[in-house]
Scaffold this motif. Structure first.
Motif, PDB file in Angstrom:
ATOM      1  N   VAL A  43       3.187  13.523  -2.545  1.00  0.00           N
ATOM      2  CA  VAL A  43       2.598  12.823  -1.414  1.00  0.00           C
ATOM      3  C   VAL A  43       2.671  13.699  -0.185  1.00  0.00           C
ATOM      4  N   SER A  98      -0.651  15.418   1.572  1.00  0.00           N
ATOM      5  CA  SER A  98      -0.815  15.403   3.232  1.00  0.00           C
ATOM      6  C   SER A  98      -0.924  16.812   3.925  1.00  0.00           C
ATOM      7  N   ILE A 140       4.926   2.617  -6.172  1.00  0.00           N
ATOM      8  CA  ILE A 140       4.834   4.066  -5.727  1.00  0.00           C
ATOM      9  C   ILE A 140       5.859   4.654  -5.899  1.00  0.00           C
ATOM     10  N   PRO A 141       6.167   5.858  -6.596  1.00  0.00           N
ATOM     11  CA  PRO A 141       7.432   6.467  -6.682  1.00  0.00           C
ATOM     12  C   PRO A 141       7.671   7.333  -5.207  1.00  0.00           C
ATOM     13  N   GLU A 142       8.865   7.588  -4.893  1.00  0.00           N
ATOM     14  CA  GLU A 142       9.084   8.589  -3.724  1.00  0.00           C
ATOM     15  C   GLU A 142       8.737   9.846  -4.345  1.00  0.00           C
ATOM     16  N   SER A 143       7.986  10.829  -3.731  1.00  0.00           N
ATOM     17  CA  SER A 143       7.701  11.957  -4.475  1.00  0.00           C
ATOM     18  C   SER A 143       7.143  13.247  -3.577  1.00  0.00           C
ATOM     19  N   ALA A 179       1.742   0.157  12.967  1.00  0.00           N
ATOM     20  CA  ALA A 179       3.078  -0.487  12.923  1.00  0.00           C
ATOM     21  C   ALA A 179       3.131  -1.522  13.839  1.00  0.00           C
ATOM     22  N   ASP A 193      -5.133   2.675  13.928  1.00  0.00           N
ATOM     23  CA  ASP A 193      -4.168   3.197  14.893  1.00  0.00           C
ATOM     24  C   ASP A 193      -4.506   3.848  16.061  1.00  0.00           C
ATOM     25  N   LYS A 232       6.879  -2.624   9.777  1.00  0.00           N
ATOM     26  CA  LYS A 232       7.533  -1.379  10.101  1.00  0.00           C
ATOM     27  C   LYS A 232       6.665  -0.151   9.796  1.00  0.00           C
ATOM     28  N   GLY A 233       7.165   0.853  10.986  1.00  0.00           N
ATOM     29  CA  GLY A 233       6.587   2.071  11.012  1.00  0.00           C
ATOM     30  C   GLY A 233       6.888   3.117   9.522  1.00  0.00           C
ATOM     31  N   GLY A 234       6.236   3.904   9.291  1.00  0.00           N
ATOM     32  CA  GLY A 234       6.554   4.817   8.588  1.00  0.00           C
ATOM     33  C   GLY A 234       6.777   4.701   7.067  1.00  0.00           C
ATOM     34  N   VAL A 235       6.292   3.329   6.555  1.00  0.00           N
ATOM     35  CA  VAL A 235       6.670   3.195   5.080  1.00  0.00           C
ATOM     36  C   VAL A 235       5.547   3.737   3.898  1.00  0.00           C
ATOM     37  N   GLY A 236       4.475   3.906   4.788  1.00  0.00           N
ATOM     38  CA  GLY A 236       3.347   4.549   3.870  1.00  0.00           C
ATOM     39  C   GLY A 236       2.049   3.902   4.067  1.00  0.00           C
ATOM     40  N   ARG A 253       7.667   4.321  -2.121  1.00  0.00           N
ATOM     41  CA  ARG A 253       8.923   5.274  -1.853  1.00  0.00           C
ATOM     42  C   ARG A 253      10.032   4.940  -2.660  1.00  0.00           C
ATOM     43  N   THR A 284      -0.516   4.632   5.992  1.00  0.00           N
ATOM     44  CA  THR A 284      -1.728   5.652   5.916  1.00  0.00           C
ATOM     45  C   THR A 284      -2.006   6.212   4.775  1.00  0.00           C
ATOM     46  N   THR A 285      -0.741   6.647   3.923  1.00  0.00           N
ATOM     47  CA  THR A 285      -0.774   7.372   2.756  1.00  0.00           C
ATOM     48  C   THR A 285      -1.416   6.292   1.452  1.00  0.00           C
TER      49      THR A 285
HETATM   50  N1  LIG Z   1       5.674   7.702  -1.926  1.00  0.00           N
HETATM   51  C1  LIG Z   1       5.976   8.657  -1.106  1.00  0.00           C
HETATM   52  N2  LIG Z   1       7.060   9.664  -1.314  1.00  0.00           N
HETATM   53  C2  LIG Z   1       7.234  10.466  -0.458  1.00  0.00           C
HETATM   54  N3  LIG Z   1       6.953  10.360   0.929  1.00  0.00           N
HETATM   55  C3  LIG Z   1       6.256   9.567   1.201  1.00  0.00           C
HETATM   56  C4  LIG Z   1       5.621   8.614   0.280  1.00  0.00           C
HETATM   57  N4  LIG Z   1       4.743   7.834   0.899  1.00  0.00           N
HETATM   58  C5  LIG Z   1       4.840   8.272   2.237  1.00  0.00           C
HETATM   59  N5  LIG Z   1       5.568   9.383   2.421  1.00  0.00           N
HETATM   60  C6  LIG Z   1       5.887   9.942   3.548  1.00  0.00           C
HETATM   61  O1  LIG Z   1       6.252   9.280   4.630  1.00  0.00           O
HETATM   62  C7  LIG Z   1       5.850   9.355   5.722  1.00  0.00           C
HETATM   63  C8  LIG Z   1       4.924   8.279   6.533  1.00  0.00           C
HETATM   64  O2  LIG Z   1       4.074   7.841   5.797  1.00  0.00           O
HETATM   65  P1  LIG Z   1       2.841   7.171   6.484  1.00  0.00           P
HETATM   66  O3  LIG Z   1       2.249   7.985   7.605  1.00  0.00           O
HETATM   67  O4  LIG Z   1       1.683   6.884   5.274  1.00  0.00           O
HETATM   68  O5  LIG Z   1       3.335   5.746   7.007  1.00  0.00           O
HETATM   69  P2  LIG Z   1       2.483   4.832   7.828  1.00  0.00           P
HETATM   70  O6  LIG Z   1       3.258   3.564   7.470  1.00  0.00           O
HETATM   71  O7  LIG Z   1       1.168   4.996   8.011  1.00  0.00           O
HETATM   72  O8  LIG Z   1       3.580   5.114   9.388  1.00  0.00           O
HETATM   73  P3  LIG Z   1       2.832   4.748  10.660  1.00  0.00           P
HETATM   74  O9  LIG Z   1       3.713   3.153  10.909  1.00  0.00           O
HETATM   75  O10 LIG Z   1       3.418   5.731  11.758  1.00  0.00           O
HETATM   76  O11 LIG Z   1       1.447   4.541  10.709  1.00  0.00           O
HETATM   77  C9  LIG Z   1       4.739  10.686   5.782  1.00  0.00           C
HETATM   78  O12 LIG Z   1       5.366  11.918   5.964  1.00  0.00           O
HETATM   79  C10 LIG Z   1       4.481  10.338   4.197  1.00  0.00           C
HETATM   80  O13 LIG Z   1       4.166  11.824   3.776  1.00  0.00           O
END
Ligand SMILES: Nc1ncnc2c1ncn2[C@@H]1O[C@H](COP(=O)(O)OP(=O)(O)OP(=O)(O)O)[C@@H](O)[C@H]1O
Ligand SMILES: [Mg+2]
Lengths: 86, 273
Positions: B215, B219, B209-212, B122, B40, B11-15, B180, B17-18
């Motif tokens: 993060v 970025s 990892i907490p939603e925070s 993703a 990517d 799934k995309g956007g789950v964190g 998150r 890259t972070t």
């Molecule tokens: N623990 C967290 N708390 C709050 N926001 C978060 C957290 N982890 C990630 N995010 C936010 O969620 C968004 C997506 O994070 P990230 O880019 O790391 O996901 P990804 O899995 O790499 O996405 P993609 O699949 O598009 O590559 C970003 O805006 C990031 O700041």
């Protein structure tokens, strides 16, 4: 929104958990290897010889563990169908 | 020889890259030599999260196609000395990643670094399978939410079948990184519980990892969260996860849970091998 929802504290997580377990059991079979598919058919055939059952009520899945895979067979047998077997 | 980690999720956007940036920086902050690699292609972001976007000259595709040598493409982090980035291409598409090219680059990186951390795109297509192909260890990033868990399950299936490790009959080491995580929603019962996710996916837990907001702030300024604010809750959780990756055994703390060291954390630490 029902007025009862104001009084009854519902949590949605258990529903999510339940739905996932059912879904993934299914998906692991369909995307998994042919072995599970084959086993499922043969197991079904063997059980069907002795009891009436609904194909949908039989779950065969390969579960991953850290070190081994576990073949899990879940057969739901209706009460009246067990009569001849029991 | 370095160890190759893939950070993946389906799934995309789950964190991903972070987490790649934070774990990479955390390992480097311990003194290990680390390179984070952006797979990517076409949608690169790791350079931005690392604050290196204006220093990109050559990328992974250039190295694969022989237009640049590896040392020319590597960018050294300005704050953490032993941390490097190999960026992805922004302009070309993922068809430029060839299996042979990826194998050669990873092989070369393994000679020079302790850790090679691959940030997967993703999806379950070519980009994602190439990113996981040569991994020794997989970090499966999952949010406590149904579609993320489902996609992680799919990815675990791929890790167990489409990787070099799996094909040669070896066991791929997989870890779950739950990101998150929202303590308030967990308390209300509106978020999948940690042990629900663990039971469903049955791979050991690397961390929660907490939603925070920290993060997001990190970025915004272009620094891994462990560098931007090393005392913040997500940074502490990433530091612990990095120590576990390096083989330490630590109890897992659930964010927002005051009773650390309680029964829960004991149970988790047993499951997090
Ligand atoms: N623990 C967290 N708390 C709050 N926001 C978060 C957290 N982890 C990630 N995010 C936010 O969620 C968004 C997506 O994070 P990230 O880019 O790391 O996901 P990804 O899995 O790499 O996405 P993609 O699949 O598009 O590559 C970003 O805006 C990031 O700041
Ligand atoms: Mg990403």
């Amino acid at each position: 929104m029902s007025i009862f929802r104001l009084f009854k504290k519902q949590s949605s997580a258990p529903v999510a958990r339940e739905r996932l377990q059912v879904l993934l059991a299914h998906e692991r079979v369909s995307t998994g290897n042919d072995l599970v598919q084959l086993l499922r058919e043969e197991i079904l055939a063997v059980i069907a010889k002795h009891v009436d059952l609904d194909n949908e009520r039989v779950q065969v899945k390969m579960d991953r563990d850290e070190h081994v895979s576990i073949l899990e067979i879940d057969v739901e047998i209706p009460r009246d169908a067990t009569k001849q077997a029991a | 020889m370095g160890k190759v980690i893939v950070v993946t999720s389906g799934k995309g956007g789950v964190g991903k890259t972070t987490s790649t940036a934070a774990l990479g920086a955390a390992l480097a902050q311990r003194g290990d030599k680390v390179v984070v690699v952006d797979f990517d292609v076409g949608l690169r972001n790791l350079d931005l999260v690392m604050g290196a976007e204006r220093r990109v000259v050559y990328d992974l595709v250039n190295v694969i196609q022989g237009d640049a040598k590896l040392p020319q493409a590597l960018i050294r982090d300005k704050r953490v000395e032993s941390l490097f980035l190999l960026p992805a291409s922004q302009t070309r598409d993922k068809d430029n990643l060839t299996p042979e090219g990826v194998e050669r680059v990873i092989g070369e990186l393994k000679e020079h670094f302790d850790w090679i951390i691959c940030d997967s795109p993703a999806g379950i297509e070519r980009g994602a399978t190439l990113a996981m192909r040569h991994a020794d260890i997989a970090v499966v990033v999952t949010n406590p939410e149904v579609s993320s868990v489902r996609d992680s399950d799919r990815i675990i299936g791929l890790l167990d079948s489409k990787t070099v490790k799996a094909e040669s009959g070896e066991r791929m080491e997989k870890h779950l990184l739950l990101t998150r995580y929202d303590a308030v929603r967990a308390e209300r019962g509106d978020m999948l519980k940690v042990d629900d996710v663990l039971e469903i996916l049955s791979i050991p837990l690397l961390g929660i990892i907490p939603e925070s907001m920290d993060v997001l702030k990190a970025s915004n300024i272009g620094a891994p969260v462990t560098v931007a604010d090393s005392r913040s809750a997500p940074a502490l959780a990433y530091f612990d996860a990095a120590r576990r990756l390096a083989g330490e055994i630590l109890p897992i703390t659930v964010p927002g849970d005051k009773r650390s060291g309680g029964l829960l954390s004991k149970i988790f630490s047993r499951r997090a091998a």
